[in-house]
Design an enzyme around this catalytic site. Structure first.
Site, PDB file in Angstrom:
ATOM      1  CB  SER A 200      55.441  19.070  56.679  1.00 56.46           C
ATOM      2  OG  SER A 200      54.307  19.565  57.004  1.00 56.46           O
TER       3      SER A 200
ATOM      4  NE  ARG B 164      45.277  32.439  49.250  1.00 61.13           N
ATOM      5  CZ  ARG B 164      44.062  31.662  49.597  1.00 61.13           C
ATOM      6  NH1 ARG B 164      43.596  30.632  49.155  1.00 61.13           N
ATOM      7  NH2 ARG B 164      43.372  32.268  50.718  1.00 61.13           N
TER       8      ARG B 164
ATOM      9  CD  GLU C  84      42.821  32.873  42.538  1.00 57.58           C
ATOM     10  OE1 GLU C  84      42.015  33.491  43.161  1.00 57.58           O
ATOM     11  OE2 GLU C  84      43.423  31.760  42.758  1.00 57.58           O
TER      12      GLU C  84
ATOM     13  CG  HIS D 241      40.153  30.427  44.687  1.00 57.31           C
ATOM     14  ND1 HIS D 241      41.097  31.372  44.946  1.00 57.31           N
ATOM     15  CD2 HIS D 241      40.043  29.577  45.800  1.00 57.31           C
ATOM     16  CE1 HIS D 241      41.439  31.190  46.399  1.00 57.31           C
ATOM     17  NE2 HIS D 241      40.806  30.122  46.785  1.00 57.31           N
TER      18      HIS D 241
HETATM   19  C1  GLV Z   1      40.411  29.644  50.240  1.00 56.67           C
HETATM   20  O1  GLV Z   1      41.180  29.876  49.313  1.00 56.67           O
HETATM   21  C2  GLV Z   1      40.811  29.885  51.708  1.00 56.67           C
HETATM   22  O2  GLV Z   1      42.144  30.078  52.074  1.00 56.67           O
HETATM   23  O3  GLV Z   1      39.839  29.770  52.610  1.00 56.67           O
END
Ligand code: GLV
Length: 319
Positions: free
Chosen positions: A176, A238, A267, A285
């Site tokens: 992180s 993502r 996507e 998703h």
């Molecule tokens: C969904 O992918 C979001 O970022 O809320």
């Protein structure tokens, strides 16, 4: 009364609170609003409530006009929004952190279980009508107990995924930008490591960082090669954080054992090579896709828009 443009269908509770105070123009087509239609509709808007499928850039902000005050994204990820372009124009941008943390962590765990226990393969066998029977060596997967989960991006969703993984008997390491709250790290028994160590020690790698230029193809051929050949990769963040073509090659050639993806590079397209591989679980998703979560997201986005229109601080601005 201000004009609020909503770029797609959202739960009624959010529309109601917007309509109580303002004139609302909400796209209610089942298909996404096209770019041309969107550019036309935003003209004169004081607020835009946007879905992650719509690109909010300088062209769109200019099409809205100088009265635009707020873009309220109904998503925690905001890679669809050009935030500097908003800032330059004095437009506040907001997102919906927090309310989708548990739902997304649930999907990450679901993908971990589906991939490691070969549930997609099993379902496909039954649905194909192929004959099958219980067998000592039939569709053996891999157990989670005592294994290591490597979390890339230890924000709220990463931490919630770690908490679930701990309940399944996994050890947790994470990479992180910043150290997490020491009490939470202690509760999770989570150790912060560099990415190369995370890749080499983890049995499952789960991606939870935001997407941007710094994380584009963060996981490519080299990173996949650094993972154990028995390991799994899960992505609920993502798509473009993972080089999909490199992942397809790695899965085909046994560089890693399997993967679970909720998000994709282009996507709604999915890399054609992934579609024919048995060792990858593909879901469309669905990270935040529960009635409760989507309602909470839309209501929070509406609250953000309403606050800015009323001259107040929005609950969750993008900083
Ligand atoms: C969904 O992918 C979001 O970022 O809320």
């Amino acid at each position: 009364m201000s004009r609020v443009v909503v770029t797609g269908r959202i739960p009624e509770a959010a529309l109601e609170s917007l309509r109580a105070e303002h004139e609302v123009d909400a796209w209610d087509g089942t298909e996404s609003i096209g770019r041309e239609e969107l550019l036309r509709r935003v003209a004169g808007a004081d607020a835009i409530v946007s879905l992650l499928t719509e690109r909010i850039d300088g062209e769109l902000l200019d099409a809205a006009g100088p009265q635009l005050k707020v873009v309220a994204n109904v998503a925690v990820g905001y890679d669809n929004i050009d935030v500097p372009a908003c800032t330059e124009r004095g437009v506040t941008a907001t997102n919906t952190p927090g309310v989708l943390t548990d739902a997304t962590a649930d999907i990450a765990l679901s993908l971990i279980l589906m991939a490691t226990r070969r549930l997609g393969e099993g379902e496909r066998i039954i649905r194909s009508g192929e004959s099958w029977k219980w067998g000592m060596f039939f569709l053996l997967g891999s157990s989670l107990q005592g294994k290591t989960l490597g979390i890339i991006g230890m924000g709220g969703i990463g931490q919630a995924t770690a908490r679930r993984a701990k309940a399944f008997g996994m050890e947790v390491v994470y990479q992180s930008r910043s150290e997490i709250d020491p009490d939470i790290a202690a509760e999770l028994g989570a150790r912060r490591v560099e990415l190369d160590e995370l890749l080499s020690v983890s049995d499952v790698v789960s991606v939870h960082c935001p997407y941007g230029p710094a994380t584009h193809h963060l996981i490519g051929a080299e990173e996949l090669a650094a993972m154990k050949d028995t390991a799994y990769l899960v992505n609920t963040a993502r798509g473009p954080i993972v080089d999909e073509a490199a992942l397809a090659t790695a899965l085909r050639e046994g560089v890693i054992a399997g993967a679970g993806l909720d998000v994709f590079e282009n996507e709604p397209q999915v890399h054609p090579e992934l579609l024919v591989l048995d060792n990858v679980v593909l879901v469309p998703h669905l990270g935040s896709a529960t009635v409760e979560t989507r309602t909470a997201m839309a209501v929070l986005a509406a609250d953000n828009a309403l606050a800015v229109l009323n001259g107040q601080q929005p609950p969750t601005p993008i900083r």
